[in-house]
Design a protein around this motif. Structure first.
Motif, PDB file in Angstrom:
ATOM      1  N   ILE A  35       2.654   1.056 -11.552  1.00  0.00           N
ATOM      2  CA  ILE A  35       1.742   0.968 -10.366  1.00  0.00           C
ATOM      3  C   ILE A  35       2.423   1.711  -9.075  1.00  0.00           C
ATOM      4  CG2 ILE A  35       0.888  -1.201 -11.310  1.00  0.00           C
ATOM      5  CD1 ILE A  35       3.013  -2.443  -9.185  1.00  0.00           C
ATOM      6  N   LEU A  36       3.301   2.575  -9.164  1.00  0.00           N
ATOM      7  CA  LEU A  36       3.816   3.259  -8.185  1.00  0.00           C
ATOM      8  C   LEU A  36       2.912   4.570  -7.771  1.00  0.00           C
ATOM      9  CD1 LEU A  36       7.642   3.784  -8.839  1.00  0.00           C
ATOM     10  CD2 LEU A  36       6.605   2.166  -7.351  1.00  0.00           C
ATOM     11  N   ASP A  37       2.819   4.771  -6.599  1.00  0.00           N
ATOM     12  CA  ASP A  37       2.027   5.975  -6.184  1.00  0.00           C
ATOM     13  C   ASP A  37       2.662   7.160  -6.764  1.00  0.00           C
ATOM     14  OD1 ASP A  37       0.909   8.365  -4.799  1.00  0.00           O
ATOM     15  OD2 ASP A  37       0.735   7.056  -2.947  1.00  0.00           O
ATOM     16  N   GLU A  44       0.755  -1.271   0.079  1.00  0.00           N
ATOM     17  CA  GLU A  44       0.027  -0.007   0.068  1.00  0.00           C
ATOM     18  C   GLU A  44       1.204   1.285  -0.013  1.00  0.00           C
ATOM     19  OE1 GLU A  44      -4.007  -1.495   2.257  1.00  0.00           O
ATOM     20  OE2 GLU A  44      -2.527  -0.910   3.593  1.00  0.00           O
ATOM     21  N   HIS A  56       2.815  -6.844 -12.358  1.00  0.00           N
ATOM     22  CA  HIS A  56       3.723  -5.982 -12.896  1.00  0.00           C
ATOM     23  C   HIS A  56       4.819  -5.911 -12.705  1.00  0.00           C
ATOM     24  CE1 HIS A  56      -0.387  -4.055 -13.136  1.00  0.00           C
ATOM     25  NE2 HIS A  56       0.025  -3.537 -14.062  1.00  0.00           N
ATOM     26  N   SER A  73       9.719  -3.488  -3.091  1.00  0.00           N
ATOM     27  CA  SER A  73       8.854  -4.141  -3.793  1.00  0.00           C
ATOM     28  C   SER A  73       9.232  -5.489  -3.611  1.00  0.00           C
ATOM     29  CB  SER A  73       8.554  -3.798  -5.227  1.00  0.00           C
ATOM     30  OG  SER A  73       9.844  -4.084  -5.870  1.00  0.00           O
ATOM     31  N   CYS A 101      -2.265   2.387  -3.215  1.00  0.00           N
ATOM     32  CA  CYS A 101      -3.751   1.594  -3.429  1.00  0.00           C
ATOM     33  C   CYS A 101      -4.139   0.740  -2.035  1.00  0.00           C
ATOM     34  CB  CYS A 101      -3.633   0.708  -4.776  1.00  0.00           C
ATOM     35  SG  CYS A 101      -3.316   1.421  -6.297  1.00  0.00           S
ATOM     36  N   VAL A 135       0.460  -6.425  -7.698  1.00  0.00           N
ATOM     37  CA  VAL A 135       2.030  -5.825  -7.758  1.00  0.00           C
ATOM     38  C   VAL A 135       2.940  -6.920  -8.483  1.00  0.00           C
ATOM     39  CG1 VAL A 135       3.907  -5.226  -6.225  1.00  0.00           C
ATOM     40  CG2 VAL A 135       1.783  -4.448  -5.979  1.00  0.00           C
ATOM     41  N   THR A 161       2.236   1.654  -3.639  1.00  0.00           N
ATOM     42  CA  THR A 161       1.309   1.851  -4.698  1.00  0.00           C
ATOM     43  C   THR A 161       0.416   3.154  -4.509  1.00  0.00           C
ATOM     44  OG1 THR A 161      -0.373   0.228  -4.089  1.00  0.00           O
ATOM     45  CG2 THR A 161       1.523  -0.486  -5.581  1.00  0.00           C
ATOM     46  N   LYS A 217      -7.313  -0.455  -8.908  1.00  0.00           N
ATOM     47  CA  LYS A 217      -7.470   0.160 -10.193  1.00  0.00           C
ATOM     48  C   LYS A 217      -8.822  -0.217 -10.643  1.00  0.00           C
ATOM     49  CE  LYS A 217      -3.492   2.477 -10.247  1.00  0.00           C
ATOM     50  NZ  LYS A 217      -3.578   3.938 -10.004  1.00  0.00           N
TER      51      LYS A 217
END
Length: 316
Positions: free
Chosen positions: A257-259, A224, A248, A277, A229, A245, A227, A235
């Motif tokens: 997918i990075l913030d 979290e 990707h 990651s 997310c 994650v 990302t 998404k």
């Protein structure tokens, strides 16, 4: 309020005065609550010129959970990454815990999702901030797992159980579901509980928890942080966050997918993000036996924080 347990009359009187709330009549969360975790909600106040938080447990919460929270919070009270408890009371219709806190604070959850009033605690989390928060939470977990006669499993780690204080320091909170492993045992069977999306697959199927159960939940928090997310419905894909994650990363598409807040950061952070990651995905492996212990996770986070770009290192 230095004694952990106070007389009923004195505590109620001080809580009413400090928070401007009639605690005996307050049975449910209302608009005056400033945040909530998995087992209760918090009212802010001032006592003897100190900012405090008062947690009241949900009316449907089991009494044992309130006792658990108080007992394990007091056990952890000396750790710098645990929200400090000043007092508590089980005599109210709804049990209460009083914490000391600075003037500017909030749940880690609120850094990603604005509350209904449109406000969060107003911090922009850089990658270094995220690493710092992750390391501090990991340190608290290491203490929980290693500082007592038997390991204690938190069992409900989530962004709603992490407070960011006025100095930007992460504080673990809500120990209501904690379980101490039996002496000489590495696991214990308990009823299914916790926050949906953070619970490890093995716990769902067996009802058995271990230290690695906390590691899985911590791994979801790392994802979290990476990302921005949340653990479900990432998404427009209906999938778990770890699956999202991993998909990707396997395609060498981590940047997608990075913030967005950290996406623009350049330089040596690219290598930190890759290592971050990788560690998060190790923590969220399906089998607990394949995950690292939290003490090794904490050491790896420190290493990632100190990571220097190889070309910079060789030039010195």
């Amino acid at each position: 309020m230095r004694n952990y347990r106070m007389t009923h009359y004195r505590l109620v009187e001080e809580l009413n005065k400090a928070t401007n709330v009639d605690f005996p009549s307050l049975r449910y969360e209302d608009s005056r609550s400033v945040m909530r975790d998995g087992s209760g909600y918090y009212m802010s106040g001032v006592f003897q010129q100190r900012s405090i938080l008062v947690k009241k447990f949900n009316p449907f919460e089991e009494a044992s959970h309130a006792v658990n929270d108080i007992v394990f919070t007091v056990l952890m009270n000396r750790h710098k990454n645990v929200l400090k408890v000043l007092g508590c009371c089980l005599d109210l219709e709804l049990a209460a815990i009083i914490y000391e806190i600075g003037m500017n604070y909030g749940l880690l959850y609120d850094l990603f999702v604005k509350r209904k009033d449109g406000n969060n605690i107003g911090r922009s989390l850089s990658q270094s901030n995220r690493l710092k928060i992750a390391t501090e939470v990991a340190n608290a977990l290491v203490y929980l797992h290693t500082a007592f006669p038997t390991p204690i499993v938190h069992r409900d780690l989530a962004t709603k159980s992490i407070v960011i204080d006025n100095n930007g320091v992460a504080k673990l909170v809500d120990f209501s579901l904690c379980v101490a492993l039996p002496p000489g045992e590495s696991q214990v069977e308990v009823e299914l509980a916790g926050t949906r999306g953070y619970t490890e697959p093995e716990y769902f199927t067996s009802g058995i928890i271990t230290e690695k159960s906390d590691v899985y939940m911590f791994g979801i928090i790392l994802l979290e942080l990476l990302t921005g997310c949340f653990r479900f419905y990432v998404k427009r894909e209906i999938t778990t966050l770890d699956g999202y994650v991993k998909n990707h990363v396997d395609k060498n598409e981590l940047s997608k997918i990075l913030d967005p807040v950290i996406l623009g950061e350049k330089g040596e952070t690219e290598h930190q993000l890759q290592a971050f990651s990788t560690l998060a995905l190790r923590c969220t492996l399906d089998r607990g036996a394949d995950r690292p212990y939290i003490i090794d996770v904490a050491k790896e986070l420190v290493r990632i924080q100190r990571f220097v770009h190889p070309t910079q290192r060789s030039s010195r």
